[in-house]
Design an enzyme around this catalytic site. Structure first.
Site, mmCIF file in Angstrom:
data_model
loop_
_atom_site.group_PDB
_atom_site.id
_atom_site.type_symbol
_atom_site.label_atom_id
_atom_site.label_comp_id
_atom_site.label_asym_id
_atom_site.label_seq_id
_atom_site.Cartn_x
_atom_site.Cartn_y
_atom_site.Cartn_z
ATOM 1 N N LYS A 181 -0.363 4.639 4.592
ATOM 2 C CA LYS A 181 -1.436 3.722 5.334
ATOM 3 C C LYS A 181 -1.138 3.592 6.814
ATOM 4 C CE LYS A 181 -3.947 -0.486 4.731
ATOM 5 N NZ LYS A 181 -5.257 -0.169 5.227
ATOM 6 N N HIS A 231 0.809 -1.362 0.030
ATOM 7 C CA HIS A 231 0.095 0.113 -0.078
ATOM 8 C C HIS A 231 0.861 1.329 -0.052
ATOM 9 C CE1 HIS A 231 -3.181 -3.040 1.189
ATOM 10 N NE2 HIS A 231 -4.079 -2.012 0.665
#
Ligand SMILES: NC(=O)C1=CN([C@@H]2O[C@H](COP(=O)(O)OP(=O)(O)OC[C@H]3O[C@@H](n4cnc5c(N)ncnc54)[C@H](OP(=O)(O)O)[C@@H]3O)[C@@H](O)[C@H]2O)C=CC1
Ligand SMILES: O=C(O)C1=N[C@H](C(=O)O)C[C@H](O)C1
Length: 257
Positions: free
Chosen positions: A151, A147
């Site tokens: 995040k 990600h």
């Protein structure tokens, strides 16, 4: 009559996507809130202060709330929805067990729909993982997610759902998660390696690797745009607006949407 949604985390990455998707498909926005609202409008909608959520959800004409924020706020918003008889779709990840118990409790009063990943492709990935793990019970399994560098939670909510599906399919009490490896750490039987990578602006990737018997099977999902999550979340919102009170997971209801 068109659906009327309340949107939380309205200035976040997902909140913005939800408001844009709502505008694109003629979903009405009853209110949109953010913890620290800026001066700008998002997709033409005024963003109000999240401190006023309890008042707004009670006073505005709203069919369902769509929430992508953080665990603490999601629990608070779900409790307020339960108190005012408004369903809520929760896309937030990173909950601990106590948070999930609170969400379940709210589900005694209203529909609470929790989804770690609203993309259709991930639902298909879960089915593919179940089939692969069921057919290759002795193979080693490793789960890797990648990600963007903003995040917060790791491993991702989706990775946890994938791991749950693997464990349910294997039905093996010896299973143990190993988060990354370092030093003298040979692989043990029953281990599932779990790897979280954070880099750049990657929207979200999940890979399940199965290896054994001189062969490797890789199952991978890549989200190319957050619009896939927003589309699924609004489909889920339309479903939740007409559901009976209860605690639902997206993967249980996705095939009905
Ligand atoms: N289910 C799915 O399909 C998907 C789920 N997600 C999940 O959604 C969540 C949000 O992701 P994303 O939009 O990228 O995050 P962002 O940080 O971009 O946005 C979160 C928004 O919610 C607000 N917020 C964050 N934490 C809190 C909190 N504890 N209390 C109140 N408000 C809060 C922030 O406001 P402020 O800036 O004022 O703090 C911000 O506007 C994450 O948990 C992520 O994992 C993401 C993509 C898809
Ligand atoms: O934070 C994100 O961005 C994402 N979070 C979800 C998760 O934790 O699984 C879903 C998606 O992968 C994007």
């Amino acid at each position: 009559m068109s659906l009327r949604v309340g949107v939380t985390g309205a200035e976040g990455r997902m909140g913005r996507e939800i408001l844009q998707a709502a505008a694109d498909r003629d979903v009405d926005v009853a209110f949109a809130v953010n913890r620290s609202p800026g001066d700008t409008r998002v997709a033409g909608v005024e963003v109000e202060d999240a401190a006023d959520f309890e008042e707004l959800v009670g006073e505005r004409d709203v069919d369902v709330v769509v929430d992508f924020t953080g665990p603490e706020s999601s629990v608070r918003y779900a409790a307020a929805c339960a108190a005012t008889d408004v369903p809520i779709v929760v896309g937030t990840t990173g909950f601990d067990e106590a948070d999930v118990s609170s969400l379940r409790e709210a589900g005694e009063a209203v529909p609470i729909l929790l989804g770690a990943n609203f993309s259709r492709g991930v639902q298909a990935l879960l089915d593919a993982v179940e089939s692969a793990v069921g057919n290759l019970p002795s193979y080693d399994v490793e789960v890797t997610e990648t990600h963007h560098n903003q995040k917060r939670d790791a491993p991702s909510g989706t990775a946890k759902v994938i791991l749950d599906r693997i464990v349910e399919t294997r039905d093996d009490e010896e299973t143990e998660y190993v988060h990354g490896r370092e030093g003298d750490q040979p692989r043990e039987a029953g281990e599932i390696g779990v790897h979280a990578r954070r880099a750049g602006d990657v929207t979200g990737e999940h890979e399940v690797l199965l290896a054994g018997n001189h062969e490797v099977l890789e199952l991978t999902h890549r989200a190319g745009d957050r619009g896939v999550f927003a589309a699924g979340a609004l489909d889920a919102a339309a479903w939740a607006a007409n559901a009976d009170a209860g605690f639902y997971r997206f993967e249980e209801v996705a095939s009905e949407l």
